[in-house]
Design a protein around this motif. Structure first.
Motif, mmCIF file in Angstrom:
data_model
loop_
_atom_site.group_PDB
_atom_site.id
_atom_site.type_symbol
_atom_site.label_atom_id
_atom_site.label_comp_id
_atom_site.label_asym_id
_atom_site.label_seq_id
_atom_site.Cartn_x
_atom_site.Cartn_y
_atom_site.Cartn_z
ATOM 1 N N PRO A 315 0.831 -1.209 0.000
ATOM 2 C CA PRO A 315 0.000 0.000 0.000
ATOM 3 C C PRO A 315 0.859 1.251 0.000
ATOM 4 N N PRO A 316 0.349 2.330 -0.542
ATOM 5 C CA PRO A 316 1.089 3.603 -0.485
ATOM 6 C C PRO A 316 1.131 4.134 0.936
ATOM 7 N N LEU A 317 2.030 5.050 1.175
ATOM 8 C CA LEU A 317 2.098 5.724 2.469
ATOM 9 C C LEU A 317 0.887 6.653 2.597
ATOM 10 N N VAL A 318 0.134 6.508 3.673
ATOM 11 C CA VAL A 318 -1.101 7.268 3.855
ATOM 12 C C VAL A 318 -1.027 8.062 5.156
ATOM 13 N N ARG A 319 -1.300 9.364 5.075
ATOM 14 C CA ARG A 319 -1.442 10.206 6.260
ATOM 15 C C ARG A 319 -2.914 10.571 6.390
ATOM 16 N N ILE A 320 -3.512 10.197 7.505
ATOM 17 C CA ILE A 320 -4.938 10.463 7.727
ATOM 18 C C ILE A 320 -5.103 11.825 8.400
ATOM 19 N N LEU A 321 -5.960 12.653 7.807
ATOM 20 C CA LEU A 321 -6.306 13.964 8.356
ATOM 21 C C LEU A 321 -7.797 13.968 8.677
ATOM 22 N N SER A 322 -8.164 14.499 9.827
ATOM 23 C CA SER A 322 -9.577 14.525 10.181
ATOM 24 C C SER A 322 -9.862 15.734 11.056
ATOM 25 N N PHE A 323 -11.092 16.240 10.972
ATOM 26 C CA PHE A 323 -11.485 17.399 11.764
ATOM 27 C C PHE A 323 -11.837 16.974 13.183
ATOM 28 N N ALA A 324 -11.382 17.750 14.134
ATOM 29 C CA ALA A 324 -11.725 17.543 15.536
ATOM 30 C C ALA A 324 -12.886 18.462 15.901
ATOM 31 N N TYR A 325 -13.995 17.858 16.311
ATOM 32 C CA TYR A 325 -15.170 18.612 16.753
ATOM 33 C C TYR A 325 -15.376 18.384 18.248
ATOM 34 N N PRO A 326 -16.005 19.321 18.933
ATOM 35 C CA PRO A 326 -16.258 19.137 20.365
ATOM 36 C C PRO A 326 -17.149 17.921 20.629
ATOM 37 N N GLU A 327 -17.016 17.358 21.802
ATOM 38 C CA GLU A 327 -17.876 16.245 22.180
ATOM 39 C C GLU A 327 -19.335 16.685 22.151
ATOM 40 N N GLY A 328 -20.178 15.873 21.548
ATOM 41 C CA GLY A 328 -21.593 16.194 21.425
ATOM 42 C C GLY A 328 -21.951 16.956 20.172
ATOM 43 N N PRO A 330 -22.607 17.520 16.244
ATOM 44 C CA PRO A 330 -23.032 16.558 15.208
ATOM 45 C C PRO A 330 -21.922 16.174 14.244
ATOM 46 N N GLY A 331 -20.834 16.924 14.224
ATOM 47 C CA GLY A 331 -19.727 16.563 13.341
ATOM 48 C C GLY A 331 -18.711 15.632 13.980
ATOM 49 N N ASN A 332 -18.846 15.359 15.273
ATOM 50 C CA ASN A 332 -17.857 14.550 15.984
ATOM 51 C C ASN A 332 -18.026 13.075 15.618
ATOM 52 N N GLU A 333 -17.042 12.546 14.878
ATOM 53 C CA GLU A 333 -17.035 11.128 14.509
ATOM 54 C C GLU A 333 -15.721 10.463 14.935
ATOM 55 N N GLU A 334 -15.169 10.962 16.029
ATOM 56 C CA GLU A 334 -13.858 10.484 16.471
ATOM 57 C C GLU A 334 -13.852 8.974 16.680
ATOM 58 N N LEU A 335 -14.928 8.434 17.254
ATOM 59 C CA LEU A 335 -15.006 6.994 17.501
ATOM 60 C C LEU A 335 -14.804 6.207 16.213
#
Length: 677
Positions: A315-328, A330-335
């Protein structure tokens, strides 16, 4: 990503080559460091890019490709290159070892002529001059991340990556702003995708080509058949013939349609086949030095992650970037993001989101947009691009296109109603939780009615009846006349009916084709592509892959839409490749994260302040001068946004973005129309 510019016609001979190159370099907003120009009787071509884009895994050297009588300039990333190269070699056309995109395009043209657009796969916009035939071919790929614009002048046709060089072209008056184009940007009414904010400057829509014969001779279509003839049961409007000193045609060469060989594939084999196609789509787009992946916790971007690890090689080298939203939020999908990343042993770089601005302050960034309204989430996406650069990569992936390719709406019930499948319709309706006459009318009956019948109801009632997917109420601060608005609506309906209603028989097929061909989607992709390029990375979208699209459209709807879940086939393709946590139905109103909390929070902080700053300037609003909006009504709607249920927030943002763009662009032309500014 490159800036390209072409000029053809008798008027091209009066253009000095160095000045032509400067026009592109100074005004395309597509780089300045590497420039090449081609000049021949009746034609000028130029290409510009920055040094980082000359990487062989991105665009290669900034050169006009010359192959016998053919000269080409391209803004392109071509995929499935081995397949294309071998096919060309079998036909006796050798593009050379490790060819740049321009060389592959020229080699494909030698074999296929204008029909090359049927065999080339990738993200591309190009201009190709055939000196022997005396014709120009310009084309834009079906999903449209790389834009093209054109402007017809007496004795001259200009084509460019962005509208700015066309506007700044010397020897002719600067075209005025086009009120209808500005109104469309503000109201998010895309029409057929050709209108811009400049009079006489047009956008070449995605999946279209332009063919011109500027020096006389036979008609522009010398091939034995029209290039890119749409598949049976699909199509679009008739070609638009533009008369004058430089005759040219604009024609759709791509339409959404299935690959028939996938119809007979047994249902049990469909998930593994899709997984293989997804892996091919992801791996062919990967850069040898690695990629960044903008990943949420939804189905699409996590499927891209799994697919990058599904190829036959390492596989290629992959760097994952994701937005951090506050707990609660609607954009928080950290899990879900962590679960997908841990499946492949990868860390996540979290980007703090809530303080990222909706509006830009840099005047160059503002006026560099090809459209006045830009992208509503520009601040977030610029932050993603900067994070990718900090990770040392130049190519970024996302999951855009997954909804367009794999999501099938409940409007399939309209087809069941039209076919008299009453028992199946009743079961489908109840299994999905619908109840009552109102839900039946909205989701079953109304989509099944012919739009012409709804148009008749509209005329009888004397009030607007929404009858096509793109239709929405105009913002209440619109100042255009009723006649102008009616003419826009009727033109848009004619285009819609010619593109979707007549070629596609079922409601489901029309709805899916609309999701792949409506101009709003490629314009969003192009805006994202441009702003990320300005930050120094190239955007690639594996879900927008023609092979994936043809496969998806060949499969029956129940493989996608089942009670309580959608994109079913994509979920099943990822079984064993992603944790079940990501694939099983999720509780709550939102099945995946949304940026609703971020957008509303930033809107409440920034929009009133931005309005006050625009109003504090002595000059009147440009939108008011053009007769498209009433600034006082904008203020009223801003103050009442929350009590009106935030109905107009997106259009209010597009209005403020457009007004800023109009002012900054006007200042640029007044101060320094011949330089970088």
């Amino acid at each position: 990503m490159s800036g390209i510019l072409a000029a053809v016609g008798p008027g091209a001979d009066g253009i000095e080559a160095d000045g032509f190159g400067r026009l592109l370099r100074d005004h395309s907003h597509r780089g300045r460091e590497r420039l090449d120009v081609f000049a021949a009787p009746g034609v000028r071509l130029a290409v510009v890019r920055d040094r980082w884009e000359e990487d062989v895994g991105i665009a290669g050297p900034a050169r006009v490709t010359r192959d016998g009588p053919v000269a080409a300039v391209s803004d392109a990333a071509l995929y499935y290159r081995d397949h294309l190269t071998h096919a060309l070699l079998r036909r006796g056309s050798d593009p050379g070892p490790d060819p740049a995109p321009g060389a592959l395009l020229a080699a494909a043209y030698r074999i296929h002529g204008a029909s090359m657009v049927e065999v080339v796969e990738g993200d591309y916009a190009f201009c190709l001059w055939d000196g022997e035939a005396g014709r120009l071919l310009a084309a834009r790929d079906p999903f449209g991340a790389r834009s093209l614009f054109y402007r017809a002048l007496p004795g001259l046709l200009l084509v460019a990556s962005t509208p700015h060089p066309l506007v700044a072209f010397g020897g002719t008056p600067v075209p005025p702003f086009d009120p209808e184009g500005v109104l469309r940007a503000i109201s998010l009414q895309e029409g057929d995708g050709t209108r811009t904010a400049w009079e006489g400057v047009r956008e070449l829509p995605a999946g279209h080509l332009l063919l011109a014969r500027p020096l006389g001779g036979p008609p522009p279509w010398p091939d034995s058949r029209h290039p890119g003839a749409a598949p049976s049961g699909a199509g679009g409007p008739h070609p638009t013939l533009v008369p004058g000193p430089v005759p040219f045609e604009v024609r759709r060469f791509w339409a959404a349609g299935p690959d028939p060989r996938w119809r007979a594939l047994p249902e049990a084999q469909a998930p593994e086949t899709l997984a293989r196609l997804l892996a091919q789509a992801a791996v062919t787009r990967a850069h040898p030095g690695g990629i960044a992946l903008a990943m949420s916790g939804g189905q699409d971007s996590t499927a891209v992650l799994a697919s990058l690890h599904g190829g036959s090689g390492p596989p290629p080298l992959v760097r994952i970037l994701s937005f951090a939203y506050p707990e609660g939020d609607p954009g928080n999908e950290e899990l879900y993001v962590r679960a997908a990343a841990e499946r492949y042993g990868l860390p996540v770089q979290w980007i703090e989101t809530m303080a990222l601005p909706l509006f830009q302050d840099d005047p160059v960034r503002i006026r560099s947009r090809s459209s006045p309204a830009g992208h509503a989430f520009e601040g977030q996406n610029r932050a993603l691009a900067r994070a990718a650069r900090e990770e040392g990569v130049r190519v970024i992936f996302n999951g855009h296109g997954g909804d367009n390719v794999f999501w099938v709406s409940d409007w399939v019930m309209a087809d069941l109603l039209r076919r008299g499948r009453w028992l199946r319709l009743r079961r489908f309706f109840r299994e999905r939780g619908y109840r009552g006459v109102g839900a039946f009318v909205q989701h079953c009956l109304r989509p099944a009615l012919p739009p012409e019948l709804l148009d008749l109801v509209e005329r009888v009632r004397g009030r607007r009846v929404v009858s096509r997917p793109f239709e929405r109420p105009m913002p209440p601060w619109t100042a255009a006349s009723a006649e102008t608005l009616r003419a826009m609506l009727e033109a848009d309906r004619r285009w819609h009916d010619a593109t979707f209603l007549r070629p596609y028989r079922s409601v489901t097929d029309r709805n899916r084709a609309w999701g792949l061909m409506f101009p709003a989607f490629p314009r969003v992709c192009a805006a994202l592509f441009d702003l990320m390029r300005h930050e120094g990375v190239e955007l690639r979208m594996p879900m927008y892959d023609d092979r994936l699209v043809r496969f998806s459209l060949a499969r029956p709807f129940h493989e996608f839409n089942q009670p309580g879940k959608n994109k079913v086939l994509l979920r099943e393709a990822m079984r064993g490749r992603l944790p079940d946590l990501l694939l099983d139905p999720r509780p709550g109103r939102h099945k995946t994260g949304t940026a609703e909390g971020y957008f509303r929070g930033r809107f409440d902080r920034e929009a009133p302040e931005r309005f006050r700053a625009l109003t504090a300037q002595r000059d009147p609003w440009v939108g008011e001068v053009l007769g498209v909006l009433r600034a006082g009504e904008v203020a009223e709607r801003l103050s009442r946004s929350q009590e009106e249920g935030r109905r107009w927030e997106v259009q209010l943002v597009s209005t403020l973005l457009a007004e800023e763009w109009l002012r900054r662009t006007g200042e640029w032309l007044e101060r320094d129309p011949d330089g970088e500014g």
